[in-house]
Design an enzyme around this catalytic site. Structure first.
Site, PDB file in Angstrom:
ATOM      1  CD  GLU A   1      -3.454  -0.565   1.569  1.00  0.00           C
ATOM      2  OE1 GLU A   1      -3.610   0.601   1.953  1.00  0.00           O
ATOM      3  OE2 GLU A   1      -4.346  -1.422   1.638  1.00  0.00           O
TER       4      GLU A   1
ATOM      5  CG  HIS B   1      -2.651  -3.343   8.040  1.00  0.00           C
ATOM      6  ND1 HIS B   1      -2.874  -4.624   7.632  1.00  0.00           N
ATOM      7  CD2 HIS B   1      -3.605  -2.597   7.436  1.00  0.00           C
ATOM      8  CE1 HIS B   1      -3.912  -4.657   6.825  1.00  0.00           C
ATOM      9  NE2 HIS B   1      -4.377  -3.439   6.681  1.00  0.00           N
TER      10      HIS B   1
END
Lengths: 409, 409
Positions: free
Chosen positions: A49, A272
């Site tokens: 990402e 995360h």
């Protein structure tokens, strides 16, 4: 071969959640990630990402001294988001784009636009050939009614097949990434069973971090607590998996996750948690046959389960294709009817009460748009059907081969 | 290992030109191909352009006794057209779809809809592991102004990389297919140079067939003679390539092509000629290092040449993306203007001479269609740009690795 003392390798894995204009505190967090990578001096950093190449370039510049080798995998409309920073030379790279990856019209999810893929890097460390895989599978937006499950299962299967077919020349296989699957999900059981990859969390001798190794936790300030309600401890979807091939064994000496914030800071690196593994690679003691040739009987059940999911996806895709085809035909009929009416009025056969011209034009506009869109979607879902059929057939062949192997054992 | 006497392998390769409703005498030709395969009893038959799965099933049924193993690769909207019939068990299959493959709006060419790909089959024959690749690259429609050259070069590069990365476990690598490249074209030099594959036509001891090994010849009744005018003998674009790895050497004992008609018949199998190779596989005499690790200095020039083609393609794709983006913005502006005019007339601010309603609606219809199409094309060309950039970067990395190898030699 100068690897008699075991090789110790520190691997950092993180889904960075770096979407320009959308992700909160993106620049601060990218700066923080860069600082940590540079201070800690890992051997490998596998990132997901990192959507903007500008962010990658910023990191690359910052980390040039500590990680002289790096690679960004380009794919899709936005980019794969996958990149790797390495202390050791990258000898070669290869990208495999998953054949299915959501739907372009699901703009709010956007996975299709990222061209989700698995990137392979071949890295030689102290004479040992590492095949390093970095990937990010399709997100799970609703666990109860997960419309993307068949696509994710296909991705897990393609990932497993890609690793199996491309790792024959490797001494060590290493996979890091956001797999968007819980440890017990069919896709991860398929991946692990098919490739023989070991889970660093399950195998480590020392673990420090969130309970159950979770990487999406309620303590993280960027997490929507509502979505994690069914899982009070959080979920584990980011992994570092590994295996030693031929002459080497790998074990995980220690594993760490961050716990909601970056160490010593008030904000986290991302939504995360980061996963940090210390792996120990040493030559295999006896020259025994590779254990990967042994087949676990449970694998047959796992492949069967995955095949069922693919079939469910196939039925859904066929239904979608059918309804788009029907819609296209209806729109075409409407346009033909309007053309006939238009022509008849041109040659003077006006009906006594003509249809209002503005509504007439608006209707033809609508019909054209619907015709175009449903044609494009028909083509899209036809490709989806073909790929699901192909995967199902491949799994059938794999099951046959598995059963042959088991019966000859 | 029971392969002390050399293994002889007869391989048949043909682009079948079997497009339903379009290809001439399709059913007769498929019947003829089936009869020949069944009579001749080759070890492997690699077919391309079997677009209809019904034709594949017909062949499969007919050949069940002689070729008990077969596989059809599904991909794209129509199907990859690739299938293989084998006398020996197929242990595993894997498909890699090329990331670039023409344009969906080039309906008259249609390559995009086929999802061109390379299929890998793992076949064990007398204890020897064969990695068999079958492929079909993007067609060349105009040699002088070949708009698809960058895509074909990317495909050749991906094919070479796919073979290199997936063949480490093989004893013998075999590639058959319609590569749509002349023997001296950059793509084929790249493929052969990068993988070390040998050309059965160049290497064979005995050749029988069309002059120069051509596989598209004027003597074939389905060939458009006009298109072959610059090449009076025809062109060679269908290949059987091979190499032995590690413990095995392969050579081509004899090679044959058909010569405009099927042997003993009045019609050809296809618009392409069939290529039939008899390969001889035997254990390598001395356990010398694999010759594939030696790097030819010319390869640097070939990769550079290919990289230039990719760059040319990149500029074209960027231009296309730009013009589609501009078109989308213009269409959007027109629609906004029309919406403003529509609103102003609704609230009573009519201009003294209103725009005719019918033309007004027609214009908005046109603008909507243009907006939608150019948005879709903008996305499509953005993906093209990303993939070309990615390939260019990969080639740069490969060149660096090549130069490092050469300088250390």
């Amino acid at each position: 071969m100068d690897t008699d003392p075991p090789l110790e390798l520190r691997v950092f894995n993180l889904n960075c959640w770096a979407i320009r204009y959308l992700s909160k505190l993106r620049q601060e967090r990218i700066g923080l990630i860069g600082d940590t990578l540079s201070q800690e001096g890992f051997d490998l950093a596998l990132l997901q990402e990192v959507w903007s190449e500008r962010d990658y370039c910023e990191l690359k510049q910052k980390l040039a001294a500590c990680y002289p080798y790096s690679h960004y995998f380009k794919s899709g409309v936005i980019g794969s988001g996958l990149c790797v920073f390495s202390r050791y030379p990258i000898l070669d790279t290869f990208l495999y784009q998953y054949s299915l990856n959501g739907y372009p019209y699901m703009l709010q999810h956007g996975d299709w636009f990222c061209g989700k893929a698995v990137g392979l890097l071949i890295i030689k460390i102290c004479g040992i050939i590492f095949h390093v895989y970095v990937t990010h599978l399709h997100a799970e937006y609703c666990r109860d009614k997960d419309a993307y499950l068949p696509h994710r299962v296909v991705q897990a299967w393609e990932l497993a097949q890609f690793i199996q077919h491309t790792s024959k020349g490797a001494d060590v296989v290493l996979l890091g990434g956001d797999l968007n699957m819980h440890p017990g999900d069919v896709g991860i059981r398929l991946l692990r069973g098919w490739t023989g990859l070991r889970d660093s969390f399950a195998d480590t001798e020392r673990f420090e971090g969130c309970e159950d190794g979770c990487t999406l936790v309620p303590a993280n300030c960027f997490i929507n607590k509502e979505e994690l309600q069914p899982f009070p401890l959080g979920i584990r979807i980011d992994y570092i998996l590994y295996k030693g091939l031929s002459r080497f064994v790998v074990k995980c000496d220690s594993l760490m996750t961050t716990t909601g914030t970056a160490p010593g800071k008030s904000i986290p690196y991302s939504d995360h948690e980061a996963v940090i593994a210390t792996l120990c690679v040493k030559p295999r003691e006896e020259a025994k046959a590779s254990s990967s040739s042994a087949v676990e009987p449970e694998l047959v059940d796992v492949v069967n389960e995955a095949r069922t999911e693919v079939r469910v996806g196939l039925h859904a895709a066929e239904r979608q294709r059918y309804s788009n085809g029907r819609m296209a035909i209806l729109a075409l009929l409407l346009l033909l009817l309007q053309a006939a009416m238009g022509l008849s009025s041109l040659v003077g056969w006006d009906s006594p009460q003509p249809f209002p011209k503005f509504s007439f034009s608006l209707l033809s506009l609508l019909a054209t748009v619907v015709l175009l869109l449903s044609m494009v979607l028909y083509v899209f879902h036809t490709i989806e059907v073909k790929m699901l059929q192909g995967t199902e057939e491949q799994m059938r062949l794999a099951l046959q081969a598995l059963q042959d192997k088991l019966s000859s054992m």
